[in-house]
Design an enzyme around this catalytic site. Structure first.
Site, PDB file in Angstrom:
ATOM      1  N   HIS A  49      65.464  38.180  55.053  1.00 12.37           N
ATOM      2  CA  HIS A  49      64.592  38.018  56.548  1.00 12.37           C
ATOM      3  C   HIS A  49      65.076  37.166  57.863  1.00 12.37           C
ATOM      4  O   HIS A  49      65.182  35.720  59.043  1.00 12.37           O
ATOM      5  CB  HIS A  49      63.463  36.743  55.760  1.00 12.37           C
ATOM      6  CG  HIS A  49      62.248  38.143  55.480  1.00 12.37           C
ATOM      7  ND1 HIS A  49      61.469  39.177  55.805  1.00 12.37           N
ATOM      8  CD2 HIS A  49      61.707  37.922  54.263  1.00 12.37           C
ATOM      9  CE1 HIS A  49      60.598  39.393  55.007  1.00 12.37           C
ATOM     10  NE2 HIS A  49      60.436  38.857  53.923  1.00 12.37           N
ATOM     11  N   ARG A  74      70.358  36.888  49.180  1.00 13.26           N
ATOM     12  CA  ARG A  74      69.556  37.555  48.335  1.00 13.26           C
ATOM     13  C   ARG A  74      70.088  39.415  50.034  1.00 13.26           C
ATOM     14  O   ARG A  74      69.703  39.052  51.178  1.00 13.26           O
ATOM     15  CB  ARG A  74      68.611  37.548  48.654  1.00 13.26           C
ATOM     16  CG  ARG A  74      66.826  38.076  49.090  1.00 13.26           C
ATOM     17  CD  ARG A  74      66.347  37.381  49.253  1.00 13.26           C
ATOM     18  NE  ARG A  74      65.751  37.462  50.112  1.00 13.26           N
ATOM     19  CZ  ARG A  74      64.081  37.166  50.200  1.00 13.26           C
ATOM     20  NH1 ARG A  74      63.720  36.600  50.243  1.00 13.26           N
ATOM     21  NH2 ARG A  74      63.935  36.084  52.128  1.00 13.26           N
ATOM     22  N   ASP A  88      82.028  42.103  46.453  1.00 17.36           N
ATOM     23  CA  ASP A  88      83.107  41.973  46.511  1.00 17.36           C
ATOM     24  C   ASP A  88      83.535  41.237  47.085  1.00 17.36           C
ATOM     25  O   ASP A  88      84.741  40.570  46.836  1.00 17.36           O
ATOM     26  CB  ASP A  88      83.848  43.178  46.965  1.00 17.36           C
ATOM     27  CG  ASP A  88      83.489  45.155  46.572  1.00 17.36           C
ATOM     28  OD1 ASP A  88      83.989  44.577  44.826  1.00 17.36           O
ATOM     29  OD2 ASP A  88      83.610  45.898  46.550  1.00 17.36           O
ATOM     30  N   GLU A 152      57.211  39.844  43.550  1.00 15.64           N
ATOM     31  CA  GLU A 152      56.411  39.340  45.190  1.00 15.64           C
ATOM     32  C   GLU A 152      54.941  39.592  44.911  1.00 15.64           C
ATOM     33  O   GLU A 152      54.663  40.137  46.363  1.00 15.64           O
ATOM     34  CB  GLU A 152      56.864  38.990  46.105  1.00 15.64           C
ATOM     35  CG  GLU A 152      57.771  40.266  46.347  1.00 15.64           C
ATOM     36  CD  GLU A 152      58.861  39.802  47.138  1.00 15.64           C
ATOM     37  OE1 GLU A 152      58.586  39.377  48.022  1.00 15.64           O
ATOM     38  OE2 GLU A 152      59.725  40.303  46.823  1.00 15.64           O
ATOM     39  N   ASP A 178      55.039  36.497  49.820  1.00 11.86           N
ATOM     40  CA  ASP A 178      54.622  38.131  50.181  1.00 11.86           C
ATOM     41  C   ASP A 178      53.655  38.558  48.857  1.00 11.86           C
ATOM     42  O   ASP A 178      52.747  39.479  48.622  1.00 11.86           O
ATOM     43  CB  ASP A 178      55.925  38.801  49.376  1.00 11.86           C
ATOM     44  CG  ASP A 178      56.542  39.289  50.810  1.00 11.86           C
ATOM     45  OD1 ASP A 178      55.907  40.351  51.610  1.00 11.86           O
ATOM     46  OD2 ASP A 178      57.412  38.689  50.298  1.00 11.86           O
TER      47      ASP A 178
END
Length: 249
Positions: A49, A74, A88, A152, A178
């Site tokens: 977000h 996230r 990585d 969520e 959510d």
């Protein structure tokens, strides 16, 4: 040669030791560097977000690396290619959003694990490997990768026990915003029935042997979540703190 960097956040979760963090949407490395000195146990850089991508997260990870704070990332969604790239560049703790089933949790585990047990692509000269200087990185990397999944929705909460039982999951985060929307209460994460569902989920996650996590801007409710068993908790977002601190009254 160098040693694999230990993941102090993962170790704290295994001890069920409460870890306080801040949610970060700003993509400015200077802001991240400053926040890394503010005493948090962890910072989460958000690609779901917030306008972050792999390149901007790299700069954020570099900015906070000298400081005693654990960076979490996230990704935008459960996507093995994006997860591979974040690993990585040196991310060791990932929070995967919108995990609905045990099967999706298993997909997340596979994405952070090298073959033959998983599907993570193998590369040698990456930031994660110390540019090839971490001895035995590919054999030991999974030991220090912390995989958190986010439940969520009401449907996901109903499957907490199955999700928690997936080998390789290191913690489960409850997303109140959510969850509220899935309960027909969009924009009302503080509604009594949402809070009740969150507390119930935290207790079930803890009962299943996993460390629960939560984000809430309500410090009183945050304390209730910790009392219910939450282990990694955030009570603030960088953007919210900035707006609150700079708004003229």
């Amino acid at each position: 040669m160098a040693d694999l960097k230990p993941n102090s956040f993962k170790a704290a979760l295994r001890r069920m030791e409460v870890q306080h963090g801040i949610w970060c949407a700003l993509r400015d490395p200077l802001a991240a560097e400053m926040l890394a000195t503010c005493g948090y146990d962890w910072m989460l850089f958000d690609c779901e977000h917030a306008p972050n991508d792999v390149a901007s997260v790299l700069s954020l990870l570099q900015a906070v690396a000298p400081h005693p704070v654990s960076p979490l990332v996230r990704p935008s969604h459960l996507n093995a290619a994006e997860i591979k790239r974040l690993l990585d560049i040196g991310a060791q703790t990932l929070l995967i959003p919108y995990v609905q089933t045990a099967e999706e949790a298993a997909e997340a585990v596979a994405a952070v694990t090298y073959p033959p047990a998983g599907i993570r692509g193998v590369a040698g000269l990456t930031r994660a490997t110390g540019y090839g200087q971490v001895a035995g990185y590919h054999a030991t990397a999974r030991d220090e990768i912390c995989l958190l999944v986010q439940v969520e929705t009401e449907a996901a909460l109903a499957r907490i026990d199955a999700i928690a039982a997936v080998p390789g999951i290191d913690g489960i985060f409850v997303g109140p915003a959510d969850l509220a929307a899935s309960m027909g209460l969009p924009g009302q994460p503080g509604a009594p029935e949402v809070k009740s569902a969150v507390l119930s989920a935290i207790k079930r996650i803890r009962g299943a042997g996993q460390p629960p996590g939560v984000l809430t801007l309500d410090p009183v409710f945050a304390r209730e979540c910790i009392d219910a068993g939450a282990v990694f908790v955030s009570c603030d977002l960088d953007m919210a703190a900035m707006r609150k601190g700079l708004t003229r009254t």
